[in-house]
Scaffold this motif. Structure first.
Motif, PDB file in Angstrom:
ATOM      1  N   ASP A   3      57.093 -16.831  97.107  1.00  0.00           N
ATOM      2  CA  ASP A   3      59.120 -16.901  97.233  1.00  0.00           C
ATOM      3  C   ASP A   3      59.647 -17.399  95.889  1.00  0.00           C
ATOM      4  O   ASP A   3      59.392 -18.232  95.560  1.00  0.00           O
ATOM      5  CB  ASP A   3      58.848 -17.787  97.925  1.00  0.00           C
ATOM      6  CG  ASP A   3      60.451 -18.580  98.588  1.00  0.00           C
ATOM      7  OD1 ASP A   3      61.245 -18.242  98.777  1.00  0.00           O
ATOM      8  OD2 ASP A   3      60.171 -19.092 100.141  1.00  0.00           O
ATOM      9  N   ARG A   4      60.088 -16.056  96.076  1.00  0.00           N
ATOM     10  CA  ARG A   4      61.145 -16.450  94.773  1.00  0.00           C
ATOM     11  C   ARG A   4      62.517 -17.595  94.268  1.00  0.00           C
ATOM     12  O   ARG A   4      62.563 -18.053  93.727  1.00  0.00           O
ATOM     13  CB  ARG A   4      62.319 -15.191  94.354  1.00  0.00           C
ATOM     14  CG  ARG A   4      63.321 -14.679  95.482  1.00  0.00           C
ATOM     15  CD  ARG A   4      64.245 -13.401  95.370  1.00  0.00           C
ATOM     16  NE  ARG A   4      65.001 -13.372  96.431  1.00  0.00           N
ATOM     17  CZ  ARG A   4      66.426 -13.440  96.461  1.00  0.00           C
ATOM     18  NH1 ARG A   4      66.789 -14.115  95.184  1.00  0.00           N
ATOM     19  NH2 ARG A   4      67.298 -13.313  97.387  1.00  0.00           N
ATOM     20  N   LEU A  65      56.318 -13.187 107.321  1.00  0.00           N
ATOM     21  CA  LEU A  65      56.535 -11.874 107.526  1.00  0.00           C
ATOM     22  C   LEU A  65      55.257 -12.157 108.562  1.00  0.00           C
ATOM     23  O   LEU A  65      54.387 -12.019 108.239  1.00  0.00           O
ATOM     24  CB  LEU A  65      56.460 -11.521 106.061  1.00  0.00           C
ATOM     25  CG  LEU A  65      56.690  -9.569 106.182  1.00  0.00           C
ATOM     26  CD1 LEU A  65      58.077  -9.582 106.940  1.00  0.00           C
ATOM     27  CD2 LEU A  65      56.263  -8.743 104.554  1.00  0.00           C
ATOM     28  N   ILE A  66      55.179 -10.585 109.323  1.00  0.00           N
ATOM     29  CA  ILE A  66      54.227 -10.332 110.061  1.00  0.00           C
ATOM     30  C   ILE A  66      54.252  -8.472 109.808  1.00  0.00           C
ATOM     31  O   ILE A  66      55.330  -8.070 109.796  1.00  0.00           O
ATOM     32  CB  ILE A  66      54.707 -10.484 111.838  1.00  0.00           C
ATOM     33  CG1 ILE A  66      54.644 -11.628 112.339  1.00  0.00           C
ATOM     34  CG2 ILE A  66      53.159  -9.669 112.663  1.00  0.00           C
ATOM     35  CD1 ILE A  66      54.107 -12.309 113.292  1.00  0.00           C
ATOM     36  N   LEU A  67      53.237  -7.776 108.977  1.00  0.00           N
ATOM     37  CA  LEU A  67      53.015  -6.312 108.755  1.00  0.00           C
ATOM     38  C   LEU A  67      52.111  -5.688 110.299  1.00  0.00           C
ATOM     39  O   LEU A  67      51.440  -6.288 110.608  1.00  0.00           O
ATOM     40  CB  LEU A  67      52.588  -6.363 107.914  1.00  0.00           C
ATOM     41  CG  LEU A  67      52.910  -6.684 106.669  1.00  0.00           C
ATOM     42  CD1 LEU A  67      52.419  -6.260 105.014  1.00  0.00           C
ATOM     43  CD2 LEU A  67      54.289  -5.617 106.504  1.00  0.00           C
ATOM     44  N   LEU A  68      52.819  -5.241 111.029  1.00  0.00           N
ATOM     45  CA  LEU A  68      52.283  -5.211 112.775  1.00  0.00           C
ATOM     46  C   LEU A  68      51.787  -3.064 112.996  1.00  0.00           C
ATOM     47  O   LEU A  68      53.027  -2.842 112.754  1.00  0.00           O
ATOM     48  CB  LEU A  68      52.793  -5.438 114.015  1.00  0.00           C
ATOM     49  CG  LEU A  68      52.740  -5.296 115.233  1.00  0.00           C
ATOM     50  CD1 LEU A  68      51.693  -5.702 115.632  1.00  0.00           C
ATOM     51  CD2 LEU A  68      53.963  -5.557 115.980  1.00  0.00           C
ATOM     52  N   GLU A  89      60.892 -19.412 118.607  1.00  0.00           N
ATOM     53  CA  GLU A  89      60.178 -20.688 117.927  1.00  0.00           C
ATOM     54  C   GLU A  89      59.826 -19.148 116.649  1.00  0.00           C
ATOM     55  O   GLU A  89      58.776 -19.286 115.740  1.00  0.00           O
ATOM     56  CB  GLU A  89      58.986 -20.983 118.786  1.00  0.00           C
ATOM     57  CG  GLU A  89      59.462 -22.274 119.099  1.00  0.00           C
ATOM     58  CD  GLU A  89      59.041 -22.141 120.559  1.00  0.00           C
ATOM     59  OE1 GLU A  89      59.149 -20.845 120.934  1.00  0.00           O
ATOM     60  OE2 GLU A  89      60.019 -22.362 121.141  1.00  0.00           O
ATOM     61  N   LEU A  90      59.621 -17.725 117.832  1.00  0.00           N
ATOM     62  CA  LEU A  90      59.202 -16.960 116.417  1.00  0.00           C
ATOM     63  C   LEU A  90      60.091 -15.348 116.252  1.00  0.00           C
ATOM     64  O   LEU A  90      59.721 -14.852 115.303  1.00  0.00           O
ATOM     65  CB  LEU A  90      58.011 -15.981 116.970  1.00  0.00           C
ATOM     66  CG  LEU A  90      56.384 -16.838 118.129  1.00  0.00           C
ATOM     67  CD1 LEU A  90      55.819 -16.022 118.501  1.00  0.00           C
ATOM     68  CD2 LEU A  90      55.949 -17.884 116.901  1.00  0.00           C
ATOM     69  N   ARG A  91      61.255 -15.677 116.942  1.00  0.00           N
ATOM     70  CA  ARG A  91      62.190 -14.300 116.298  1.00  0.00           C
ATOM     71  C   ARG A  91      62.570 -14.250 115.211  1.00  0.00           C
ATOM     72  O   ARG A  91      62.320 -13.146 114.585  1.00  0.00           O
ATOM     73  CB  ARG A  91      63.108 -14.417 117.010  1.00  0.00           C
ATOM     74  CG  ARG A  91      63.981 -15.444 117.275  1.00  0.00           C
ATOM     75  CD  ARG A  91      64.836 -15.107 118.654  1.00  0.00           C
ATOM     76  NE  ARG A  91      64.489 -15.221 119.559  1.00  0.00           N
ATOM     77  CZ  ARG A  91      65.726 -15.715 120.769  1.00  0.00           C
ATOM     78  NH1 ARG A  91      66.055 -16.345 120.536  1.00  0.00           N
ATOM     79  NH2 ARG A  91      64.496 -15.484 121.906  1.00  0.00           N
ATOM     80  N   GLU A 144      66.126 -12.257 101.296  1.00  0.00           N
ATOM     81  CA  GLU A 144      66.255 -13.899 101.876  1.00  0.00           C
ATOM     82  C   GLU A 144      65.840 -13.560 103.081  1.00  0.00           C
ATOM     83  O   GLU A 144      66.224 -13.621 104.410  1.00  0.00           O
ATOM     84  CB  GLU A 144      67.589 -14.545 101.963  1.00  0.00           C
ATOM     85  CG  GLU A 144      68.835 -14.457 100.537  1.00  0.00           C
ATOM     86  CD  GLU A 144      67.289 -15.359  99.225  1.00  0.00           C
ATOM     87  OE1 GLU A 144      66.706 -16.612 100.050  1.00  0.00           O
ATOM     88  OE2 GLU A 144      67.491 -15.724  98.068  1.00  0.00           O
ATOM     89  N   LEU A 145      64.218 -14.560 102.691  1.00  0.00           N
ATOM     90  CA  LEU A 145      63.772 -15.012 104.129  1.00  0.00           C
ATOM     91  C   LEU A 145      63.788 -16.006 104.781  1.00  0.00           C
ATOM     92  O   LEU A 145      64.350 -17.077 104.320  1.00  0.00           O
ATOM     93  CB  LEU A 145      62.054 -15.084 103.772  1.00  0.00           C
ATOM     94  CG  LEU A 145      61.684 -13.374 103.468  1.00  0.00           C
ATOM     95  CD1 LEU A 145      60.054 -13.572 103.123  1.00  0.00           C
ATOM     96  CD2 LEU A 145      61.407 -12.463 104.867  1.00  0.00           C
ATOM     97  N   PRO A 146      63.489 -16.260 106.420  1.00  0.00           N
ATOM     98  CA  PRO A 146      64.014 -17.444 106.589  1.00  0.00           C
ATOM     99  C   PRO A 146      62.861 -18.793 106.363  1.00  0.00           C
ATOM    100  O   PRO A 146      61.764 -18.323 105.781  1.00  0.00           O
ATOM    101  CB  PRO A 146      63.588 -17.087 108.182  1.00  0.00           C
ATOM    102  CG  PRO A 146      63.347 -16.207 108.097  1.00  0.00           C
ATOM    103  CD  PRO A 146      63.811 -15.555 107.169  1.00  0.00           C
ATOM    104  N   PRO A 147      63.016 -19.692 106.126  1.00  0.00           N
ATOM    105  CA  PRO A 147      61.919 -20.813 106.053  1.00  0.00           C
ATOM    106  C   PRO A 147      61.895 -20.233 107.255  1.00  0.00           C
ATOM    107  O   PRO A 147      61.827 -20.573 108.569  1.00  0.00           O
ATOM    108  CB  PRO A 147      62.534 -22.012 105.587  1.00  0.00           C
ATOM    109  CG  PRO A 147      63.904 -21.512 106.565  1.00  0.00           C
ATOM    110  CD  PRO A 147      64.803 -20.665 106.710  1.00  0.00           C
TER     111      PRO A 147
END
Length: 151
Positions: A3-4, A65-68, A89-91, A144-147
């Motif tokens: 995480d940068r 992150l999910i790779l699906l 909770e997941l979206r 920017e990824l969400p926490p």
């Protein structure tokens, strides 16, 4: 991958049933020198157990992150995507479809179910490594990824 913002490793969940594709993904991440925590589950049912922290996954981290893959046994990838994006909770976890299908209907349905990106797996290993490097640059250097929960 880290995480940068704080240098912590990124928790990535790879949902992939093909052992060759799992090995290729792991190798591509290694070759691209990506420091991350990559957890692998082999079917859609296990993916949902992981995300809901059920059974053997009760101590699983919330992925950043999910790779699906879409073509999964037990519960299909599109059903997993629909479940993730329907759950408050997941979206907010970004989901990237990484699949062998370039069928227009799969692309359209994925975006209709709020996938964050749709990537078709290249056949050649070198091209796959290039894809992972591009993926890493975009998702972990620019976005920017969400926490995750608990951060």
């Amino acid at each position: 991958m880290t995480d940068r913002r704080n240098g912590d490793p990124i928790d990535i969940l790879l949902v992939e049933d093909n052992p060759g594709d799992v090995r290729l993904t792991q190798e591509a991440f290694r070759q691209a020198s990506l420091a991350n925590d990559l957890d692998v589950v082999r079917d859609g049912e296990a993916a949902l157990d992981y995300l809901y922290q059920r059974g053997e996954y009760e101590d699983a981290p919330v992925p950043s992150l999910i790779l699906l893959d879409l073509n999964l046994p037990k519960v299909g990838g599109m059903d997993v995507l629909e479940t993730i994006k329907a759950e408050p909770e997941l979206r907010r976890i970004p989901v990237v479809v990484l699949t062998g299908s370039d069928a227009e209907e799969d692309v359209v349905e994925s975006y209709e179910n709020y996938v964050n990106a749709y990537l078709t797996k290249p056949i050649e290993p070198d091209e796959f490594v290039d894809l992972v490097r591009s993926f890493e640059n975009f998702w972990f250097q620019l976005v920017e990824l969400p926490p995750t929960a608990g951060q």
